[in-house]
Design an enzyme around this catalytic site. Structure first.
Site, PDB file in Angstrom:
ATOM      1  N   CYS A  30      -2.226  -5.393  -1.367  1.00  0.00           N
ATOM      2  CA  CYS A  30      -3.415  -4.449  -1.194  1.00  0.00           C
ATOM      3  C   CYS A  30      -3.785  -3.778  -2.663  1.00  0.00           C
ATOM      4  CB  CYS A  30      -3.048  -3.268  -0.234  1.00  0.00           C
ATOM      5  SG  CYS A  30      -3.925  -1.988  -0.353  1.00  0.00           S
ATOM      6  N   CYS A  42      -4.517   5.641   3.122  1.00  0.00           N
ATOM      7  CA  CYS A  42      -3.849   6.099   1.942  1.00  0.00           C
ATOM      8  C   CYS A  42      -3.122   7.523   2.263  1.00  0.00           C
ATOM      9  CB  CYS A  42      -5.042   6.433   0.862  1.00  0.00           C
ATOM     10  SG  CYS A  42      -5.753   4.795   0.361  1.00  0.00           S
TER      11      CYS A  42
END
Length: 150
Positions: A33, A102
């Protein structure tokens, strides 16, 4: 797309860096990612006396790292470990749904740093939260567009 507070913490992140003699370190993320986050903690009298981070990732990853250090500094370990992804996102004035992972990374990195501090006290080796593969994002439907990481 991002709240003014996200942009503030992305443009001027707080507590950036490393604590060389950290009592606990939590490293989480996914190299596929591109978001990798490390939180370093110092503990005194069962409170987080210092906390710093190093993050490689998007604006939301940097902002969530910065805000969680300001939220957790001075807290007891018991209170700091309770900081959730929603607490982080709320403190930032919200995050786009595809960036909620996040805030989860920041909360997970802090929890892992505290866990590794406790493991160190027991003479146990530290754990890592770094994963590889794309399954991590399949859980919450989040994505990290590659162009954002350039």
């Amino acid at each position: 797309m991002y709240s003014p507070k996200v942009m503030q913490h992305f443009s001027n992140p707080q507590n950036v860096g490393e604590i060389p003699d950290a009592d606990g370190v939590g490293e989480v993320g996914n190299p596929v990612c591109g978001d990798l986050m490390t939180i370093y903690i110092k503990v005194k009298d069962n409170k987080l006396s210092d906390i710093k981070f190093k993050t490689f990732g998007c604006a939301a990853a940097i902002a969530t790292s910065s805000i969680i250090t300001t939220m957790a500094k001075g807290m007891t370990l018991e209170d700091a470990v309770k900081i959730s992804r929603n607490d982080v996102a709320k403190e930032l004035g919200g995050l786009p749904p595809q960036k909620m992972h996040c805030s989860n990374l920041a909360a997970d990195a802090l929890k892992l740093a505290i866990e590794n501090y406790r493991r160190k006290l027991q003479g146990l080796p530290p754990r890592t939260g770094v994963t590889e593969g794309e399954e991590e994002h399949a859980e919450d439907g989040a994505s990290c567009p590659p162009e954002e990481h350039k």
